[in-house]
Design an enzyme around this catalytic site. Sequence first.
Site, short mmCIF file in Angstrom:
data_model
loop_
_atom_site.label_atom_id
_atom_site.label_comp_id
_atom_site.label_asym_id
_atom_site.label_seq_id
_atom_site.Cartn_x
_atom_site.Cartn_y
_atom_site.Cartn_z
CG HIS A 194 -2.11 -0.79 1.10
ND1 HIS A 194 -1.99 -2.35 1.10
CD2 HIS A 194 -3.00 -0.92 0.24
CE1 HIS A 194 -2.93 -2.31 1.27
NE2 HIS A 194 -3.97 -1.89 -0.13
CB CYS A 507 -10.18 -0.44 -9.66
SG CYS A 507 -10.54 -1.56 -8.02
C1 PEP Z 1 -6.53 -4.15 -5.08
O1 PEP Z 1 -6.39 -5.46 -3.86
O2 PEP Z 1 -6.74 -4.32 -6.20
C2 PEP Z 1 -7.49 -3.06 -4.77
C3 PEP Z 1 -7.89 -2.01 -5.78
O3 PEP Z 1 -7.42 -2.61 -3.45
P1 PEP Z 1 -6.27 -2.06 -2.30
O4 PEP Z 1 -5.37 -2.37 -3.18
O5 PEP Z 1 -6.31 -1.05 -1.72
O6 PEP Z 1 -6.15 -3.97 -0.87
#
Ligand code: PEP
Length: 585
Positions: A194, A507
């Site tokens: 993240h 996404c």
């Molecule tokens: C994902 O897991 O691809 C996503 C878009 O959510 P995050 O990266 O915030 O876990």
Amino acid sequence: MSRELVGIGVSPGVAWAPAVIMRMDFPEVPDRSIRPEEVEAEVHRLREAVQVIVRDLEELGERVRQRAGEEESRIFDAQTLIAQDLEVLGSVEQLIRNNYFSAETAYEFKALELRALWAASGSAHLRERLADLHAIQMRMLSRLLGRDDAALWSVPEGEHMVVVAHELSPGLTVQLDREHVVGLVSEEGTRTAHAAILAHSLGIPAVMGAVGALEHIPAGAMVLLDGQTGRIIVEPTREELEDAKVRRTRRHRLDFQLEGTLDQPPVTPDGREIVLMGNVDLPDEIEPAVRHGARGVGLLRTEFLVTGRAVLPTEDEQAAYFGRVARAFPGEAIIIRSFDLGGDKFPAAFKAQQEANPFLGWRSIRVCLDHPELFRPQLRAILRAAADRDLQLMLPLVTRVDEVTRSIEMMAEEAAALRAAGVRAAASVPVGVMIETPAAVVIADKLAERSAFFSVGSNDLTQYTMAVDRGNARLAERFTPHHPAIVRQLAQVLAAGQRAGIPVSVCGEMASEPLSVLLLLGLGYDRLSVAPPALPLVKWVVRQVPLPVARAAAEAALDASGPDEVNRLLREAGGRCLDLRLLDL
Ligand code: PEP
Ligand code: MG
């Protein structure tokens, strides 16, 4: 000592500046007592440190307020209050005067006492202040001990630095002063950690998984990093710096070229229009997403507003924020993801429970459903902000249909309560599901009966399919969204969504990576939500890739036996329609 290190390039760009080493641990305070005649000087040193810290916090708060808005800057107000607290400072001074403690020993003593008191306190407010106390304790001790990372917290205007750390948490990355921090290096972390996603969103060049960085990069050494190739050079020669400047100019030229195509539509050479939306993690990203032509927000992450902070935002704050985002994209949909807390994204107020496997633990939709006092205000905020805008709710980490039905019920209950109270709000908002677990893929047909849309979170889908921690640098090579297991699931989800007649988008970070975009186009995806800095590049890819080329590659990828084969297929297809040298800059 090695002059060159190689890690994983997680956020493109070339940067160089002196290194500031960031340690997450509290500084070790040596046992030092003072002589009676030193008391006044020690008290003076304490007061001076407080003054500097308060001034730094005010400046930082003001900069953040101007750039990102009121909500983001509040954390600094709370910290300033703690730093100036007269009762605390009075006790610290007493410890210096009566016990002949050094200023740092006295401060640490008092801070420990407060932490124990607040942690045990029945008051939720005090427990929530613990993260602020932690931050102030770090700053005070670093300053009083003259630790090099004290520089992190007070950088003169105009000076730059590369932050080097063992691991960067999302909470910390959010708080970095982006005007001064021109690059990031960490020993842990990968492309989809993240903190890496945030660095990319914020446009800060970053290299993670740089094993041995803390051993090989001394504080203050000039560090040159390339966030594309993952290469790091300590104390670069003049030639190496010149070369970096040339590469940076080339990159700027490419960015400039790409920016020049901003007014052109994202349409493939054969005329298929692709909807490109933006991922917005922080208020700062609204502007670049708008400037880069995003058609609304396909993923509004809400948890980065709270990670690294002590408290959750109120219903009013959330409603104001959602309204602000919606106003920036008139006529477009904003997809708000409910709090995806857990794993590496927890606000201090929730940090209490330690788990052996946080990524397989109590997180995301599970936390929201277990804590209605957390979820309901968010639902109300969305309903209120949706009174005259197209806002939608997206549920993360779904593995069961009842998680969706319960969320929809709670939404209906809150809508009824708002109506009864005469509050202006939407009667309901569409509720969609993030597909980011293999369980969700397998029951996609059932989920589709209850969902207004699907959006594939390819980061977590890869993590949970491959059983590879997305933040573990040692496993970075094994974290591959181009594995046929992922390619097949992407095809299945799209087919299930199409059968049910609901929109399906992606996404996760795949939607921001050129060759993954080629694959997604080939599989039939026509809705992508992209990190704002990558929007021009993704549009460029869309405009170059003929669908038959992409389809043939995707078809072959579905039948491939491993990720290397898929990578080769995508590079070959990309080589036919994209100038790959530009991408390898
Ligand atoms: C994902 O897991 O691809 C996503 C878009 O959510 P995050 O990266 O915030 O876990
Ligand atoms: Mg996810």
